[in-house]
Enzyme design. Sequence first.
Site, PDB file in Angstrom:
ATOM      1  CE  LYS A 107      -0.194  -0.779   3.887  1.00 61.90           C
ATOM      2  NZ  LYS A 107      -0.327  -1.276   2.841  1.00 61.90           N
TER       3      LYS A 107
ATOM      4  CD  GLN B 295       1.969  -0.137  -3.855  1.00 63.12           C
ATOM      5  OE1 GLN B 295       1.259  -0.122  -4.026  1.00 63.12           O
ATOM      6  NE2 GLN B 295       0.550   0.057  -2.451  1.00 63.12           N
TER       7      GLN B 295
ATOM      8  CD  GLU C 239      -1.941  -4.045   1.619  1.00 67.40           C
ATOM      9  OE1 GLU C 239      -2.025  -4.128   3.113  1.00 67.40           O
ATOM     10  OE2 GLU C 239      -3.021  -3.374   0.784  1.00 67.40           O
TER      11      GLU C 239
ATOM     12  CG  ASP D 274       0.754  -3.593  -0.169  1.00 63.38           C
ATOM     13  OD1 ASP D 274      -0.298  -4.943  -0.750  1.00 63.38           O
ATOM     14  OD2 ASP D 274      -0.126  -2.653  -0.215  1.00 63.38           O
TER      15      ASP D 274
ATOM     16  CE  LYS E  28      -5.860   0.845  -0.071  1.00 66.24           C
ATOM     17  NZ  LYS E  28      -5.113   0.698  -0.854  1.00 66.24           N
TER      18      LYS E  28
ATOM     19  NE  ARG F  61      -6.269   3.787  -1.937  1.00 71.87           N
ATOM     20  CZ  ARG F  61      -7.546   3.599  -2.404  1.00 71.87           C
ATOM     21  NH1 ARG F  61      -8.569   3.462  -2.461  1.00 71.87           N
ATOM     22  NH2 ARG F  61      -6.889   3.260  -3.817  1.00 71.87           N
ATOM     23  CB  SER F  62      -0.229   6.096  -2.364  1.00 72.70           C
ATOM     24  OG  SER F  62      -1.100   6.278  -3.622  1.00 72.70           O
TER      25      SER F  62
ATOM     26  CG  ASP G  79      -5.699  -2.939  -0.161  1.00 76.74           C
ATOM     27  OD1 ASP G  79      -6.863  -2.861  -0.620  1.00 76.74           O
ATOM     28  OD2 ASP G  79      -4.897  -2.752  -0.838  1.00 76.74           O
TER      29      ASP G  79
ATOM     30  CD  GLU H  39       1.688   4.752   0.784  1.00 75.87           C
ATOM     31  OE1 GLU H  39       2.012   3.801   2.163  1.00 75.87           O
ATOM     32  OE2 GLU H  39       0.222   3.741  -0.169  1.00 75.87           O
TER      33      GLU H  39
HETATM   34  P1  PGA Z   1      -2.868   3.023  -3.327  1.00 74.09           P
HETATM   35  O1  PGA Z   1      -2.380   1.223  -2.632  1.00 74.09           O
HETATM   36  O2  PGA Z   1      -2.247   3.368  -4.236  1.00 74.09           O
HETATM   37  O3  PGA Z   1      -3.901   2.378  -3.973  1.00 74.09           O
HETATM   38  O4  PGA Z   1      -3.465   4.192  -1.747  1.00 74.09           O
HETATM   39  C1  PGA Z   1      -2.005   1.250  -1.630  1.00 74.09           C
HETATM   40  C2  PGA Z   1      -2.284   0.009  -1.127  1.00 74.09           C
HETATM   41  O5  PGA Z   1      -2.070  -0.635  -2.043  1.00 74.09           O
HETATM   42  O6  PGA Z   1      -2.212  -0.566  -0.120  1.00 74.09           O
HETATM   43 ZN    ZN Z   2      -2.749  -2.834  -0.960  1.00 79.99          ZN
END
Ligand code: PGA
Ligand code: ZN
Length: 398
Positions: free
Chosen positions: A374, A151, A271, A230, A323, A352-353, A298, A194
């Site tokens: 992050k 990712q 991660e 990650d 988070k 978050r994304s 995470d 992101e």
């Molecule tokens: P998310 O992912 O899309 O759940 O915000 C970000 C992450 O995995 O760190």
């Molecule tokens: Zn993550």
Amino acid sequence: QITGSSVRKIFDSRGNIAIEATINIGNYSGTCSAPAGASTGETEVIAYPDRDVEKSIDFYNRNIRNAIIGFNALAQRSFDTLLHDLDGTDNFSAMGGNLATALSIANAKAVASYLNIPLYRYVGGLNPAIPRPLGNIIGGGKHSKRGTTIQEFLVSSQGKSFYDSVYYNILVHKKVGEILSDKLKNQSVGLGDEKAWTADVSDEEAIDIMKSAVNEISSDNKVKILLGVDFAADSFYNNGKYIYKNKILSRDEQIDFAISLNKEHGFYYIEDPLFDTDFEGFSEITSKIGNNALIVGDDLYTTNPERIKKGIELKSTNGVLIKVNQIGTLSDTTESVKLATKNKMETVVSHRSGETTDDFIAHLAVGFNSKLIKSGTIGGERLAKLNELIRIEEGLID
Ligand code: PGA
Ligand code: ZN
């Protein structure tokens, strides 16, 4: 005493509806909006009932607005417990974890404003510390189409100041953009959710590109730049296998691959290398890499103290991603941070994304003494946090 509150719909960086809450203490107020994930963990609280922001707003109108009037805003733990009680479920599925998050942080901001101190001081007391920025450079997974399977490919520049570190992260981002455009002459190279580069390259190619960009920026500027990934491995795990765009790995091969990223390629930050119930597999990676790297959970933990406890017992990781809207309130988040810190695990406060321009995570990272924040590399909603940290570092906010 809380004298009033309100909630509204605003939009996040993906153009989706996000919830924002305001808490009033007389003439003082705090406002917070909650972000949204794409690779959400199985054990996160529910963001919105039936994924419907309207249902959170209905719940607020029916059950919350009147119940919090007159409440002692300075008692954050009691306020957060009240939110749990009003919700009545164990995963905020009645009100939505994002409404809980927005109200909980809005309350903390209102109190900080009432006390005339910055949020980071209210959250963290007398020993705030500036983290380093950890920024996403090449992305894929659930954050883009046809990108890498992993990712996020990340960097953390270790500059003399926070400002310098952000600047060097941005130089790496620019350099990687150039390399990708040169390499993929007939294709467009775009940005994912992101604002990391997304392109049709393999994970191996992305590793090489990251290494060469980091080597160049690092030696040109005489700065140490740490590499990270990650995996968000849940998003490509199926039935015992890790399914990449160009290969399929068994669990043991995935473990070896994660270890090789550190041992062969020098990656410091790793991660979610495995799916989110394989605490033992995480332990194997952490014990084999040792203290040369930060192995972070995470989706493994979802900021949940019970899961972090299990990770501590099994020595699964030496880092925890934080988070707020995975767990729903500031107090529960603080409990997770204290538990991790007491057990010598580093914390990494994360965006978050799908983000709004709210900068509260900048303050949490400082207040929690997190090693890293992050929050991407470019993009207004990412830089809202990083720019706030530049102000905090300069002492403008005190
Ligand atoms: P998310 O992912 O899309 O759940 O915000 C970000 C992450 O995995 O760190
Ligand atoms: Zn993550």
